[in-house]
Design a protein around this motif. Structure first.
Motif, PDB file in Angstrom:
ATOM      1  N   THR A  98      33.232  29.450  36.974  1.00  0.00           N
ATOM      2  CA  THR A  98      33.179  28.212  37.765  1.00  0.00           C
ATOM      3  C   THR A  98      34.221  27.184  37.345  1.00  0.00           C
ATOM      4  O   THR A  98      35.036  26.743  38.149  1.00  0.00           O
ATOM      5  CB  THR A  98      31.776  27.589  37.683  1.00  0.00           C
ATOM      6  N   LEU A  99      34.200  26.783  36.070  1.00  0.00           N
ATOM      7  CA  LEU A  99      35.132  25.776  35.568  1.00  0.00           C
ATOM      8  C   LEU A  99      36.274  26.390  34.773  1.00  0.00           C
ATOM      9  O   LEU A  99      37.415  25.952  34.881  1.00  0.00           O
ATOM     10  CB  LEU A  99      34.384  24.759  34.702  1.00  0.00           C
ATOM     11  N   ALA A 100      35.944  27.406  33.984  1.00  0.00           N
ATOM     12  CA  ALA A 100      36.973  28.036  33.154  1.00  0.00           C
ATOM     13  C   ALA A 100      38.063  28.671  34.009  1.00  0.00           C
ATOM     14  O   ALA A 100      39.242  28.650  33.642  1.00  0.00           O
ATOM     15  CB  ALA A 100      36.339  29.084  32.242  1.00  0.00           C
ATOM     16  N   LEU A 193      27.402  27.879  33.721  1.00  0.00           N
ATOM     17  CA  LEU A 193      28.172  26.676  34.042  1.00  0.00           C
ATOM     18  C   LEU A 193      28.506  25.897  32.771  1.00  0.00           C
ATOM     19  O   LEU A 193      29.633  25.429  32.590  1.00  0.00           O
ATOM     20  CB  LEU A 193      27.371  25.799  35.000  1.00  0.00           C
ATOM     21  N   PHE A 194      27.510  25.762  31.881  1.00  0.00           N
ATOM     22  CA  PHE A 194      27.737  25.046  30.628  1.00  0.00           C
ATOM     23  C   PHE A 194      28.765  25.762  29.760  1.00  0.00           C
ATOM     24  O   PHE A 194      29.700  25.148  29.235  1.00  0.00           O
ATOM     25  CB  PHE A 194      26.422  24.901  29.870  1.00  0.00           C
ATOM     26  N   SER A 200      38.624  27.396  28.509  1.00  0.00           N
ATOM     27  CA  SER A 200      39.537  27.631  29.634  1.00  0.00           C
ATOM     28  C   SER A 200      39.848  29.114  29.775  1.00  0.00           C
ATOM     29  O   SER A 200      40.779  29.503  30.474  1.00  0.00           O
ATOM     30  CB  SER A 200      40.845  26.844  29.430  1.00  0.00           C
ATOM     31  N   VAL A 201      39.066  29.936  29.085  1.00  0.00           N
ATOM     32  CA  VAL A 201      39.228  31.396  29.147  1.00  0.00           C
ATOM     33  C   VAL A 201      38.057  31.968  29.942  1.00  0.00           C
ATOM     34  O   VAL A 201      36.948  32.125  29.413  1.00  0.00           O
ATOM     35  CB  VAL A 201      39.265  32.021  27.735  1.00  0.00           C
ATOM     36  N   PRO A 202      38.232  32.248  31.224  1.00  0.00           N
ATOM     37  CA  PRO A 202      37.108  32.685  32.065  1.00  0.00           C
ATOM     38  C   PRO A 202      36.449  33.979  31.600  1.00  0.00           C
ATOM     39  O   PRO A 202      35.235  34.113  31.685  1.00  0.00           O
ATOM     40  CB  PRO A 202      37.742  32.844  33.449  1.00  0.00           C
ATOM     41  N   VAL A 203      37.228  34.929  31.107  1.00  0.00           N
ATOM     42  CA  VAL A 203      36.649  36.198  30.655  1.00  0.00           C
ATOM     43  C   VAL A 203      35.671  35.963  29.504  1.00  0.00           C
ATOM     44  O   VAL A 203      34.594  36.564  29.445  1.00  0.00           O
ATOM     45  CB  VAL A 203      37.758  37.184  30.229  1.00  0.00           C
ATOM     46  N   SER A 273      27.726  16.478  30.385  1.00  0.00           N
ATOM     47  CA  SER A 273      28.145  15.729  29.203  1.00  0.00           C
ATOM     48  C   SER A 273      29.492  16.219  28.681  1.00  0.00           C
ATOM     49  O   SER A 273      30.377  15.429  28.343  1.00  0.00           O
ATOM     50  CB  SER A 273      27.084  15.850  28.106  1.00  0.00           C
ATOM     51  N   ARG A 274      29.642  17.530  28.656  1.00  0.00           N
ATOM     52  CA  ARG A 274      30.899  18.115  28.181  1.00  0.00           C
ATOM     53  C   ARG A 274      32.045  17.857  29.168  1.00  0.00           C
ATOM     54  O   ARG A 274      33.153  17.504  28.785  1.00  0.00           O
ATOM     55  CB  ARG A 274      30.708  19.626  27.973  1.00  0.00           C
ATOM     56  N   PHE A 275      31.744  18.028  30.453  1.00  0.00           N
ATOM     57  CA  PHE A 275      32.775  17.929  31.484  1.00  0.00           C
ATOM     58  C   PHE A 275      33.311  16.512  31.624  1.00  0.00           C
ATOM     59  O   PHE A 275      34.482  16.305  31.894  1.00  0.00           O
ATOM     60  CB  PHE A 275      32.190  18.422  32.810  1.00  0.00           C
ATOM     61  N   THR A 276      32.419  15.522  31.471  1.00  0.00           N
ATOM     62  CA  THR A 276      32.847  14.140  31.652  1.00  0.00           C
ATOM     63  C   THR A 276      33.611  13.590  30.448  1.00  0.00           C
ATOM     64  O   THR A 276      34.296  12.582  30.566  1.00  0.00           O
ATOM     65  CB  THR A 276      31.636  13.225  31.917  1.00  0.00           C
ATOM     66  N   THR A 277      33.500  14.260  29.305  1.00  0.00           N
ATOM     67  CA  THR A 277      34.227  13.827  28.110  1.00  0.00           C
ATOM     68  C   THR A 277      35.419  14.711  27.808  1.00  0.00           C
ATOM     69  O   THR A 277      36.186  14.431  26.890  1.00  0.00           O
ATOM     70  CB  THR A 277      33.294  13.805  26.881  1.00  0.00           C
ATOM     71  N   LYS A 278      35.593  15.756  28.579  1.00  0.00           N
ATOM     72  CA  LYS A 278      36.674  16.708  28.350  1.00  0.00           C
ATOM     73  C   LYS A 278      37.988  16.160  28.885  1.00  0.00           C
ATOM     74  O   LYS A 278      38.045  15.629  29.999  1.00  0.00           O
ATOM     75  CB  LYS A 278      36.346  18.035  29.037  1.00  0.00           C
ATOM     76  N   ASP A 279      39.046  16.284  28.109  1.00  0.00           N
ATOM     77  CA  ASP A 279      40.366  15.827  28.532  1.00  0.00           C
ATOM     78  C   ASP A 279      40.997  16.902  29.404  1.00  0.00           C
ATOM     79  O   ASP A 279      41.479  17.923  28.913  1.00  0.00           O
ATOM     80  CB  ASP A 279      41.236  15.544  27.319  1.00  0.00           C
ATOM     81  N   ILE A 280      40.974  16.654  30.715  1.00  0.00           N
ATOM     82  CA  ILE A 280      41.479  17.639  31.666  1.00  0.00           C
ATOM     83  C   ILE A 280      42.819  17.217  32.253  1.00  0.00           C
ATOM     84  O   ILE A 280      43.684  18.034  32.540  1.00  0.00           O
ATOM     85  CB  ILE A 280      40.465  17.838  32.811  1.00  0.00           C
TER      86      ILE A 280
END
Length: 282
Positions: A98-100, A193-194, A200-203, A273-280
Motif C-alpha cells: 500500500t505505502l511501501a 498497512l502499518f 520503502s521496500v514493498p517485498v 502516527s508513523r505516516f504523519t511523522t515520516k519525512d516523505i
C-alpha cells in the motif's frame, strides 16, 4: 472556493479512492492472485471428480465428504482450505504494498500534493486493501459454485444442524460466509498497512505481513498459550459454522467484528502516527 472546503476535500478523497481501485484492479499481479485463488476450488473439485474412491466423513477439510453429493459444498470447502495460508498470502501482498510500493517508486510525495492529505490517503490505501479482501473471497465463492455445479449434482443443502435449505438460501449463506471471511482479514490488512508505513521496500513489507499471519496461527495452535488465543486476530478465522446452522447464529460474526475492528483501529492508528511523522517530501 477554498481548497479547505469540505466538499473539495470529499471530492478529492473520492477521486483518490477511484484512482486507487483502478490502479489496484488494473494490475496484472492483482488478477494473477485472484486467478490463483479461483484455482483452489477448481483443483479441489477436479481432484474429487477424478478420484474413484469416496471421501469418508471426517477425512480432510470440513465439508469435503459432502462435495460429491452436492457441488455447492465446493465453495465452503475451498474457503476452509484457503483461509490459513492462501488468502493471507494474497492479502499480505496487497496490504504490504500500500505505502511501501508508492515510496519505492517515488510516487508517494506526489500523491500528498492532493488536497486529501495524509489521513485521507491512508484511508484510501486501507480501503483498497479491504476491497481486495472482498474480491478474493467472492472469487472463491463464485469459482467454487460454478465448478461445483459443472462437476457434481446440485440441490438443497443439508446444514451442520441437519436442517435442509433451498439452493437460493444456500447462496445467501455462502455470501454471508464470504462476508465473514472478508471481515476476518480486516485485522491483517491493518497490520500490513502499518508495516508498509515503516519501510520503502514493498517485498519486505509483504513478507513481514504474511509472517505475522503465520506466527499468529502457530501461537493459536499451542495449547500452552490458550490464555492468549482470544487475543489473536486469527483466532476467529474459521468460526463461521454458526452461519451454516438453522436457526442461524450470528454470535461468532459479532465477536469476529469486535476482534478485527480492534486490530484495525490499533494498527491504523499506529500507521497514521508513523505516516504523519515520516519525512516523505524531502
Amino acid at each position: 472556493m477554498s481548497s479547505a472546503d469540505p466538499k473539495v476535500k470529499h471530492g478529492a478523497g473520492l477521486s483518490l479512492l477511484a484512482s486507487e481501485l483502478r490502479i489496484l484492479f488494473g494490475r496484472r499481479r492483482t488478477w494473477a492472485m485472484l486467478a490463483a485463488v479461483a484455482l483452489i476450488p477448481i483443483l479441489l473439485a477436479v481432484a474429487l471428480r477424478l478420484t474413484s474412491a469416496g471421501v469418508e466423513p471426517g477425512q480432510g477439510p470440513p465439508f469435503l465428504d459432502r462435495v460429491t453429493q452436492n457441488g455447492l459444498f465446493v465453495s465452503f470447502t475451498a474457503m476452509v482450505v484457503a483461509i490459513p495460508l492462501f488468502l493471507p498470502l494474497t492479502v499480505g501482498v496487497v496490504a504490504g504494498d500500500t505505502l511501501a510500493g508508492e515510496a519505492s517508486h517515488g510516487t508517494l510525495r506526489y500523491l500528498l500534493v492532493a488536497p486529501a492529505g495524509r489521513l485521507r490517503l491512508l484511508i484510501v490505501k486501507f480501503a483498497g486493501a479491504i476491497a481486495f479482501c472482498i474480491a478474493a473471497t467472492l472469487t472463491l465463492v463464485v469459482a467454487g459454485t460454478i465448478i461445483g455445479a459443472l462437476l457434481f449434482p446440485v440441490g438443497p443443502v443439508t446444514l451442520l444442524s441437519g436442517d435442509v435449505i433451498s439452493v437460493p438460501e444456500s447462496a445467501v449463506r455462502a455470501l454471508l460466509v464470504a462476508a465473514y471471511v472478508s471481515l476476518s482479514l480486516l485485522g491483517l490488512s491493518a497490520i500490513g498497512l502499518f508495516i508498509s508505513s515503516l519501510t520503502s521496500v514493498p517485498v519486505g513489507a509483504m513478507a513481514a505481513t504474511v509472517v505475522v499471519s503465520v506466527v499468529s496461527q502457530i501461537l493459536g495452535a499451542l495449547p500452552q498459550l490458550e490464555w492468549l488465543h482470544p487475543w489473536l486476530f486469527t483466532d476467529t478465522w474459521l468460526g463461521f459454522s454458526g452461519l451454516l446452522s438453522q436457526p442461524m447464529d450470528g454470535t461468532a460474526f459479532g465477536a469476529n467484528a469486535v476482534l478485527q475492528g480492534g486490530y484495525a483501529a490499533v494498527f491504523f492508528a499506529l500507521a497514521y502516527s508513523r505516516f504523519t511523522t515520516k519525512d516523505i517530501l524531502s
